[in-house]
Design an enzyme around this catalytic site. Structure first.
Site, mmCIF file in Angstrom:
data_model
loop_
_atom_site.group_PDB
_atom_site.id
_atom_site.type_symbol
_atom_site.label_atom_id
_atom_site.label_comp_id
_atom_site.label_asym_id
_atom_site.label_seq_id
_atom_site.Cartn_x
_atom_site.Cartn_y
_atom_site.Cartn_z
ATOM 1 N N ARG A 1 -6.276 1.180 0.156
ATOM 2 C CA ARG A 1 -5.011 1.772 -0.272
ATOM 3 C C ARG A 1 -5.256 2.890 -1.286
ATOM 4 O O ARG A 1 -4.658 3.969 -1.210
ATOM 5 C CB ARG A 1 -4.122 0.708 -0.928
ATOM 6 C CG ARG A 1 -3.447 -0.231 0.031
ATOM 7 C CD ARG A 1 -2.617 -1.245 -0.716
ATOM 8 N NE ARG A 1 -3.451 -2.220 -1.408
ATOM 9 C CZ ARG A 1 -3.178 -2.728 -2.607
ATOM 10 N NH1 ARG A 1 -2.119 -2.322 -3.275
ATOM 11 N NH2 ARG A 1 -3.964 -3.635 -3.143
ATOM 12 N N ASP B 1 0.805 1.646 -0.734
ATOM 13 C CA ASP B 1 0.998 1.537 0.718
ATOM 14 C C ASP B 1 2.489 1.654 1.010
ATOM 15 O O ASP B 1 3.318 1.688 0.097
ATOM 16 C CB ASP B 1 0.388 0.251 1.289
ATOM 17 C CG ASP B 1 1.030 -1.014 0.742
ATOM 18 O OD1 ASP B 1 2.176 -0.969 0.281
ATOM 19 O OD2 ASP B 1 0.368 -2.071 0.777
ATOM 20 N N ASP C 1 -4.780 -7.984 2.015
ATOM 21 C CA ASP C 1 -3.379 -7.938 1.608
ATOM 22 C C ASP C 1 -2.478 -8.510 2.698
ATOM 23 O O ASP C 1 -2.843 -8.494 3.883
ATOM 24 C CB ASP C 1 -2.950 -6.488 1.346
ATOM 25 C CG ASP C 1 -3.659 -5.881 0.145
ATOM 26 O OD1 ASP C 1 -4.073 -6.654 -0.733
ATOM 27 O OD2 ASP C 1 -3.785 -4.642 0.099
ATOM 28 N N TYR D 1 -13.105 -0.787 8.183
ATOM 29 C CA TYR D 1 -11.653 -0.816 8.342
ATOM 30 C C TYR D 1 -11.171 0.351 9.199
ATOM 31 O O TYR D 1 -11.794 1.419 9.210
ATOM 32 C CB TYR D 1 -10.956 -0.686 6.982
ATOM 33 C CG TYR D 1 -11.254 -1.775 5.990
ATOM 34 C CD1 TYR D 1 -10.426 -2.887 5.877
ATOM 35 C CD2 TYR D 1 -12.348 -1.679 5.124
ATOM 36 C CE1 TYR D 1 -10.690 -3.888 4.942
ATOM 37 C CE2 TYR D 1 -12.612 -2.666 4.182
ATOM 38 C CZ TYR D 1 -11.776 -3.773 4.109
ATOM 39 O OH TYR D 1 -12.035 -4.750 3.186
#
Length: 309
Positions: A181, A81, A39, A67
């Site tokens: 997310r 988010d 993103d 991540y």
């Protein structure tokens, strides 16, 4: 023309497609593809396949990913988010968070998300439904039913908890197609206070690591210095776990054209290789150039093309 992979560090503020366009301009080479969408608000490892290596895009996208994500508790947003519009807030007291946002309690909640599971893609995502990307529909104010996708979360580690800020940092090791997310949102729902992802850094994709990645301005500097080849990872390195096979003579012509190569034409010989049916091999011509990946077919005692480069 360059052929290989560059481990790019995508920075915050532009899409994965933007990163491809920027690298295309830097290298002045059109054939470039990325290996997994990040993103605009996310950053980190985004390997780029260049030239003949674009054939590897799908393979590298399939790799496990890692991540580091920051979770903001107490809010829900339309994008899942903190860049999105807040659609709900849970104004719980500081005492509530002191009681609930502990390592023990958060660990119990997180443990329920480990393993194979179904996850519904967020509306603000690049996934296509009916020929349109979900984020395009979301920007039109539409919310449609999305088919859940199977993902696997291998581990989640709590790195930090900040009760005063109502935040936590986690490290997630997961399969392709996992929306962090959505994971953050689901963790907040399970904890009972809503949540949205605050930040995201991809630290690993397969064997590509954050510490070995390069920002676009660093790559541009290397291009100016005629040193960019130093950071291009050869295609064959992706297959270094496969045994090497060399051919010569007429077999080189067959190799160049993706033809079937008889076992008697390869080195090491078939007795030394001891190939299993379906096993894959790196194939090299008589000049030592990597050309393809072949699979052994025991029924015909020969090697058949799997992927040419």
């Amino acid at each position: 023309m360059l052929n290989g992979i560059i481990n790019v560090y995508k920075e915050v503020g532009f899409t994965s497609r933007d990163a491809v366009s920027k690298l295309t301009g830097i290298l002045r080479q059109r054939k470039i593809g990325h290996t997994g969408t990040l993103d605009p608000a996310a950053e980190g490892v985004l390997p780029m396949c260049i030239g003949k290596a674009t054939k590897l895009c799908e393979l590298l996208t399939d790799h496990r990913k890692q991540y580091i994500a920051e979770i903001k508790f107490g809010i829900a947003t339309d994008t899942e988010d903190v860049t999105g519009e807040i659609i709900e807030e849970t104004n719980f007291s500081n005492d509530w968070y002191k009681e609930k946002l502990t390592e023990d309690n958060l660990s119990k909640v997180i443990s329920g998300f480990i393993g194979r599971q179904l996850q519904t893609p967020p509306m603000y995502s690049a996934k296509r439904v009916g020929g349109k990307r979900l984020y395009e529909l979301a920007r039109e104010g539409k919310v449609i039913e999305r088919k859940p996708c199977e993902i696997t979360i291998y581990s989640i580690e709590i790195k930090n908890i900040d009760v005063s800020r109502r935040e936590a940092t986690i490290v997630v090791d997961c399969s392709k197609g996992t929306y962090i997310r959505t994971l953050c949102k689901d963790i907040g729902n399970e904890l009972g206070c809503k949540a949205a992802m605050k930040s995201l850094v991809r630290t690993k994709t397969g064997n590509f690591l954050l510490e070995n990645s390069y920002k676009l301005d660093e790559i541009e500097k290397l291009v100016r210095e005629n040193r960019v080849s130093e950071i291009v990872i050869p295609i064959e390195d992706v297959f270094k776990n496969l045994q090497r096979v060399d051919v010569s003579g007429y077999a080189c012509i067959l190799l160049e054209n993706g033809g079937i190569i008889k076992a008697a034409a390869v080195k090491p010989d078939i007795e030394a290789l001891e190939p299993k049916n379906g096993e894959k091999f790196r194939m090299y011509n008589d000049e030592g150039e990597f050309k393809a990946v072949y699979s052994y077919n025991g029924d015909i005692n020969a090697f058949k093309i799997d992927k040419m480069f």
